[in-house]
Scaffold this active site. Sequence first.
Site, mmCIF file in Angstrom:
data_model
loop_
_atom_site.group_PDB
_atom_site.id
_atom_site.type_symbol
_atom_site.label_atom_id
_atom_site.label_comp_id
_atom_site.label_asym_id
_atom_site.label_seq_id
_atom_site.Cartn_x
_atom_site.Cartn_y
_atom_site.Cartn_z
ATOM 1 N N HIS A 14 -62.565 -34.608 -45.994
ATOM 2 C CA HIS A 14 -61.074 -34.400 -45.716
ATOM 3 C C HIS A 14 -61.007 -32.635 -45.532
ATOM 4 C CE1 HIS A 14 -56.766 -35.849 -46.413
ATOM 5 N NE2 HIS A 14 -56.747 -34.556 -46.091
ATOM 6 N N HIS A 16 -58.830 -29.333 -44.103
ATOM 7 C CA HIS A 16 -57.849 -28.973 -43.176
ATOM 8 C C HIS A 16 -58.165 -27.324 -42.868
ATOM 9 C CE1 HIS A 16 -54.732 -31.921 -44.341
ATOM 10 N NE2 HIS A 16 -55.572 -32.032 -45.093
ATOM 11 N N LYS A 97 -55.949 -40.400 -38.248
ATOM 12 C CA LYS A 97 -55.300 -40.294 -39.589
ATOM 13 C C LYS A 97 -53.732 -40.989 -39.698
ATOM 14 C CE LYS A 97 -54.533 -38.517 -43.736
ATOM 15 N NZ LYS A 97 -54.725 -37.077 -44.032
ATOM 16 N N HIS A 134 -53.153 -41.524 -45.578
ATOM 17 C CA HIS A 134 -52.552 -40.839 -46.779
ATOM 18 C C HIS A 134 -51.895 -42.072 -47.384
ATOM 19 C CE1 HIS A 134 -50.511 -37.065 -48.411
ATOM 20 N NE2 HIS A 134 -49.795 -38.041 -48.905
ATOM 21 N N HIS A 173 -57.701 -39.092 -50.587
ATOM 22 C CA HIS A 173 -57.506 -38.115 -51.822
ATOM 23 C C HIS A 173 -56.706 -39.233 -52.696
ATOM 24 C CE1 HIS A 173 -53.971 -37.881 -49.382
ATOM 25 N NE2 HIS A 173 -54.021 -36.763 -48.780
ATOM 26 N N ASP A 243 -59.925 -32.152 -49.136
ATOM 27 C CA ASP A 243 -58.368 -31.932 -48.977
ATOM 28 C C ASP A 243 -58.132 -30.379 -49.105
ATOM 29 O OD1 ASP A 243 -55.872 -32.442 -48.071
ATOM 30 O OD2 ASP A 243 -55.266 -33.042 -49.760
#
Length: 346
Positions: A14, A16, A97, A134, A173, A243
Site C-alpha cells: 500500500h 502513495h 482500490k 478502504h 490499513h 500506506d
Amino acid sequence: MSSEITIPPIADFHVHVRDGDMMRLVVPTIRQGGVSVAYIMPNLVPPLTTVDDVLNYKERLKDVDPEVNYLMTLYLSPAITPPVIRAAKKAGITGVKCYPHGVTTNSDHGVQSYEPFYPTFAAMEEEDMVLNLHGECPSRDPDIHLLNAEESFLPTLFDIHKRFPKLRIVLEHCTSKAAVEAVLKCGDSVAATITAHHLYLTLDNWAGNSHNFCKPVAKLPSDRQALIEAATSGNKKFFFGSDSAPHPLSAKEKGRNAAAGVYTQSHALAYLAEIFEKAGKLEKLEDFASKFGRTFYRIPEDRSGWLVTLKKEQSVVPMTIGEGVTTVVPFLAGETLHWKIYNNFA
Ligand code: NCD
Ligand code: ZN
C-alpha cells in the site's frame, strides 16, 4: 538476540507516491526502505480511472526508478465497468482500490454505495483481480465518527465477501481490534494490510499533532495491541502495507484542515523491526513484511541478489526530506530508531 538480519527486499502492499516533484522525491525512497515490490495507489488528482492512465503512470514511475516492481491499481468509479476490468487484467493491472466518498485524501470521486459495482466485482472475481477496500463508512450518518467509521464498515466487508466468495479482498490499513477479528472470521480470500505507524500510534498521538494524523485514524491502546499481535502472529492473512502517504509540510500544518497521511517510506523496514523486536517476535518480521503479502498476490521472492541488512545501530529520523514546496516530514522525525537499513545495491 540477533543484532543483524539479512533478508531479500520486502514488499509494501500500500504505497502513495503521488506525481510530479513529489513522485521524484519519494519514489527513490522505496528501495531505501528495503522495499522491492510497491503496490501503487491510484488516488492522484484526478484519480486513475482508465487503463491508459494507469499504464502511463507506471511509465513515469519507472522513469524515476526502474528497479522497483510496481503493481498497479485502478480507482473504483462508474468508469470501471466489466469490460474495463477485462482490459485491465490483460494490461497487467493487479487490483482496484475502492475509496468511500469523502473519507480521506482525494476521495471526492469515491463510492457512495457498493451495489452498483456488483457487476464490476463479479468481473474482478472472474478475472482474479484484487479488490482493495478502504474500510471506513462515510460520516454522513450522524452516528459515524473517526473512531467507529472502520468498525461500522465491517458488515459491508462481510456482505461483499459473501456475495463474491472467490474475490480476493484486502481490507486496507486496518486499525482496530474489531477489524482484525472480522478478517479472521472471513475465508482465505480476505486479508488485511497493517501499516508501520499504526503499530506505534494511538489517538493520543494524533490529537494535537497533525503529522500523526491519517485515515483511518489510530485508535485505542487495545486496538494497537491487537494490530501488533496480528502482525507478529505468523497468520498469513496479515501483511505489510505502509500506506506511506507524503504531503507537503504546508498541507500538514493546517490545524483542523490538515491533510490525512503519514510518510514512512524511507525507513519502512526499520520502523517495523523496532516493533517486532519489542514484541520478541523478530523471527516473524520477514513473514509479515514480505512473504505473506507475496503469497496472497502471487509475487515470487526477489532473487535478483539484492539483499537488505538490518543492523542494530542507532539512527535519527531526519526532520524533513525534500525542499521548498515538496518538503515532507517523515514519521518519528527527530527520534532515534535502533535498527538501520543497509541495501547491497549500488
Ligand atoms: C492517504 C493519502 O494521503 O493519499 N491518506 C491517509 O490518511 N492514509 C489516503 C488513504 O489511504 O486513505
Ligand atoms: Zn492509502
